[in-house]
Design an enzyme around this catalytic site. Structure first.
Site, PDB file in Angstrom:
ATOM      1  N   ARG A 379       3.811   2.970   4.283  1.00 38.92           N
ATOM      2  CA  ARG A 379       3.777   2.904   5.742  1.00 38.92           C
ATOM      3  C   ARG A 379       5.163   2.668   6.343  1.00 38.92           C
ATOM      4  O   ARG A 379       5.449   3.126   7.452  1.00 38.92           O
ATOM      5  CB  ARG A 379       2.780   1.844   6.205  1.00 38.92           C
ATOM      6  CG  ARG A 379       1.385   2.108   5.682  1.00 38.92           C
ATOM      7  CD  ARG A 379       0.280   1.693   6.610  1.00 38.92           C
ATOM      8  NE  ARG A 379      -1.013   1.956   5.984  1.00 38.92           N
ATOM      9  CZ  ARG A 379      -1.618   3.133   5.924  1.00 38.92           C
ATOM     10  NH1 ARG A 379      -1.033   4.186   6.491  1.00 38.92           N
ATOM     11  NH2 ARG A 379      -2.783   3.286   5.329  1.00 38.92           N
ATOM     12  N   LYS A 404       1.054   7.152  -2.028  1.00 34.84           N
ATOM     13  CA  LYS A 404       0.019   6.125  -2.096  1.00 34.84           C
ATOM     14  C   LYS A 404      -1.194   6.491  -1.242  1.00 34.84           C
ATOM     15  O   LYS A 404      -2.334   6.242  -1.620  1.00 34.84           O
ATOM     16  CB  LYS A 404       0.592   4.777  -1.648  1.00 34.84           C
ATOM     17  CG  LYS A 404      -0.343   3.602  -1.862  1.00 34.84           C
ATOM     18  CD  LYS A 404       0.352   2.298  -1.536  1.00 34.84           C
ATOM     19  CE  LYS A 404      -0.453   1.109  -2.030  1.00 34.84           C
ATOM     20  NZ  LYS A 404      -1.735   0.950  -1.341  1.00 34.84           N
TER      21      LYS A 404
END
Length: 423
Positions: A379, A404
């Protein structure tokens, strides 16, 4: 191109000169995919999961199920076909789950109702993420479970049942502890009650995702109060289940849209999402006039996106309710403040667990060379890519970490006309 990135690579975004327009389909929801995989693995029979995310996190969950005797087939890029007897076997080796928090927490509770010895483990980052509240809750149910460091690895000596049918759990650090106990509870053999210790709970909306998925697989849950859930001993029934796109992934595309003044069709209206992070759409849509205070408690995974956008907002933004970001894949509050200050000193600061972004619209069009340490956090990588759309010289370290949850992220940006250099 994305699939060929290596951990030692770095990727420099080239600022855009046009509004970003086009169609991008975000991958399936990580949160829902890992819930559905677990429930399908607990159900007797064959379940078909469509629209699923294929990424590091879901691969770890699928591999763990296979290690316990569950058949998981992948006929195409967005489908899992899961066939299970409903009884898991003792694995020959520890269940390695990388840095997948959902898989680690969910499986820790679920294997406690199997029979045999299990070790739930992860990589160096997962071994820093707390799991003690869940371990203590399982211990109170009579499960022989230990996590000496308070983080994985977790050792479970399972005997097929809980010795009690009621548990109190502290969910202040993560709602995943509650979700883990809820999903296991339907297989407990008798009615099972879960009560919150205190009123604090991180990202409560994710519990609603859990309950919805459980019901789709035949579970029955009552909630007599906001802090108590009662799960009937139904077990689970194999079913076909469709997974909606990932709302957290959508936030990067919503961010790119408002930052560039473009129009990106992601195929799903924001109002159609059931995931908590979709709440970020209203905040992002207010750019460049986002509010002075943003409460991130119920849209935690969207905060990196919004924090990077806040650098270009008309007025400063304080992010509150985000203490849980310190125990995610990395300390995201520190990673965000570090990255923003690498772009321009003083752009961000921390006050306790609040993040304050100073905001400076004049950053747009400047060249401010900055290497962004992603701390192996997908992120952080994806959100700081947005800064590179408007500032020259933004380099993302370890861009491969997006695998991921969004393996095709860099390719998705490229389809919109974003250019970058690798190396």
């Amino acid at each position: 191109m994305t699939q060929n990135l290596l951990r030692e690579d770095k990727l420099t975004i080239l600022p855009i000169t046009h509004a970003l327009k086009g169609h991008v389909s975000p991958p399936g929801s990580k949160s829902i995919t890992n819930r559905a995989l677990l429930l399908a693995g607990l159900a007797k029979g064959t379940s078909k999961l469509t629209g699923a995310l294929k990424s590091d996190d879901t691969r770890y969950m699928a591999e763990a199920l296979r290690a316990m005797g569950v058949t998981v087939d992948e006929p195409d890029a967005t489908t899992f076909v899961v066939t299970s007897s409903g009884q898991w076997q003792e694995p020959k080796e520890p269940l390695f789950l990388g840095n997948a928090g959902t898989a680690t927490r969910f499986l820790t509770a679920a294997v406690a109702l199997a029979k045999g010895r299990f070790t739930v483990d992860g990589d160096e980052h997962m071994r820093k993420r707390p799991i003690l509240p869940l371990v203590e809750a399982l211990q109170s149910l009579g499960v022989a479970v230990a996590a000496p460091s308070g983080c994985p690895p977790v050792a479970i000596d399972a005997h097929g049942a809980f010795k009690k049918n009621r548990v109190v759990i502290d969910a202040g650090l993560s709602s995943q502890y509650v979700s883990a106990l809820l999903m296991a509870g339907a297989c407990a053999g008798e009615a099972f009650e879960i009560e919150l210790a205190g009123t604090d709970i991180g990202a409560k909306g994710y519990i609603d995702l859990t309950l919805s998925a459980m019901r789709a697989f035949g579970a029955k849950i009552d909630q007599p109060s906001s802090a108590v859930w009662r799960v009937a001993p139904t077990g689970y029934t194999a079913t076909d289940f469709h997974i909606e796109p990932d709302a957290s992934a959508a936030t990067y595309l919503w961010g790119a849209e408002v930052l560039s003044g473009g129009k990106i069709d992601i195929g799903t209206p924001a109002a159609s999402f059931t995931q908590p992070d979709a709440k970020a759409y209203d905040v992002i849509s207010a750019f460049p006039n986002m509010p002075a205070v943003i409460d991130g408690s119920q849209m935690q995974d969207a905060i990196p996106t919004i924090a990077v956008l806040a650098a270009f907002n008309q007025t400063p933004v304080r992010f509150v309710g985000i203490a849980n970001l310190r125990v995610k894949e990395c300390d995201r509050i520190r990673a965000l403040s570090t990255g923003l200050n690498n772009i321009r000193e003083g752009l961000a600061s921390e006050e306790g667990d609040d993040l304050i972004v100073a905001s400076d619209p004049s950053l747009i069009g400047q060249t401010l060379p900055a290497s962004i340490n992603t701390f192996a956090d997908h992120r952080i990588a994806m959100s700081f890519a947005l800064a590179g759309l408007k500032i020259g010289g933004i380099t993302i370290l370890d861009p491969a970490c997006v695998a991921k949850t969004y393996p095709s992220y860099w390719d998705a940006l490229a389809t919109l006309g974003v250019e970058y250099q690798v190396g």
